[in-house]
Design an enzyme around this catalytic site. Sequence first.
Site, PDB file in Angstrom:
ATOM      1  N   LYS A   1       0.856  -1.183   0.000  1.00 47.67           N
ATOM      2  CA  LYS A   1       0.000   0.000   0.000  1.00 47.67           C
ATOM      3  C   LYS A   1       0.893   1.234   0.000  1.00 47.67           C
ATOM      4  CE  LYS A   1      -4.375   0.925   2.298  1.00 47.67           C
ATOM      5  NZ  LYS A   1      -5.042   0.831   3.600  1.00 47.67           N
TER       6      LYS A   1
HETATM    7  C1  E4P Z   1      -8.270   1.831   3.633  1.00 48.83           C
HETATM    8  O1  E4P Z   1      -7.544   1.038   3.126  1.00 48.83           O
HETATM    9  C2  E4P Z   1      -8.056   2.476   4.943  1.00 48.83           C
HETATM   10  O2  E4P Z   1      -7.401   1.565   5.802  1.00 48.83           O
HETATM   11  C3  E4P Z   1      -9.334   2.841   5.638  1.00 48.83           C
HETATM   12  O3  E4P Z   1     -10.466   2.485   4.909  1.00 48.83           O
HETATM   13  C4  E4P Z   1      -9.351   4.202   6.242  1.00 48.83           C
HETATM   14  O4  E4P Z   1     -10.603   4.438   6.821  1.00 48.83           O
HETATM   15  P1  E4P Z   1     -10.905   5.539   7.942  1.00 48.83           P
HETATM   16  O5  E4P Z   1     -11.254   6.805   7.258  1.00 48.83           O
HETATM   17  O6  E4P Z   1     -12.063   4.967   8.690  1.00 48.83           O
HETATM   18  O7  E4P Z   1      -9.666   5.638   8.784  1.00 48.83           O
END
Ligand code: E4P
Length: 216
Positions: A83
């Site tokens: 990522k």
């Molecule tokens: C995506 O890969 C992220 O880990 C995640 O969806 C972030 O979400 P949040 O806005 O609830 O932190």
Amino acid sequence: MRFFIDTANVDEIRKAAKMGFICGVTTNPSLIAKEGRDFKEVIKEITQIVDGPISGEVISPDAAGMIAEAHDIVKIHKNMVVKVPMTAAGLEAVHELSKEGIKTNVTLVFSATQALLAARSGATYVSPFLGRLDDISTDGIALIEDIVQIFDIAGIETQIIAASIRHPMHILECAKAGADIATVPFKVLMQMIDNPLTKSGLERFQKDWDNAFHNS
Ligand code: E4P
């Protein structure tokens, strides 16, 4: 639309995996930090629970650092996806990693043009964050719809992971918009299972059964 679970909590992952509807996992530095455990140890454990794409995020600000981290991440397990943040350095890293055949998930995507660039740099997945857009009074679902439309028109194969999901209505809208995947927190997955009519219907079945067969 397929489901990933968005957590680094192995108990949650185990519970969801038993029900069979998740086919991948996404983590991020905040989710790993919340568990208070070593990154590689948690990720390794997750790979033993779910046999599908597992996203582990880099934290270096520069492309060389991201690429070095990516090489370490993919050594953990064959299912690892790296990522990478949606920055100029991130796209440089994605371009290099895609040439090496390493799968990437470009994260922190907040516009369709960012998604298009990430796809053209070679991203395997893009993660538009709809909940965080909704939080600032901007239409998160409209972003998913735009990316789906643009990728369809251009014949782009990069998969769209709807991220930052806050509630079941987000799931419904993302599925209708044509997202490939939604990565969903455990709590929201459980909310999707529950329905008051299912609960009251089950209670009624049990009561009728007991009255008919256990009261004589
Ligand atoms: C995506 O890969 C992220 O880990 C995640 O969806 C972030 O979400 P949040 O806005 O609830 O932190």
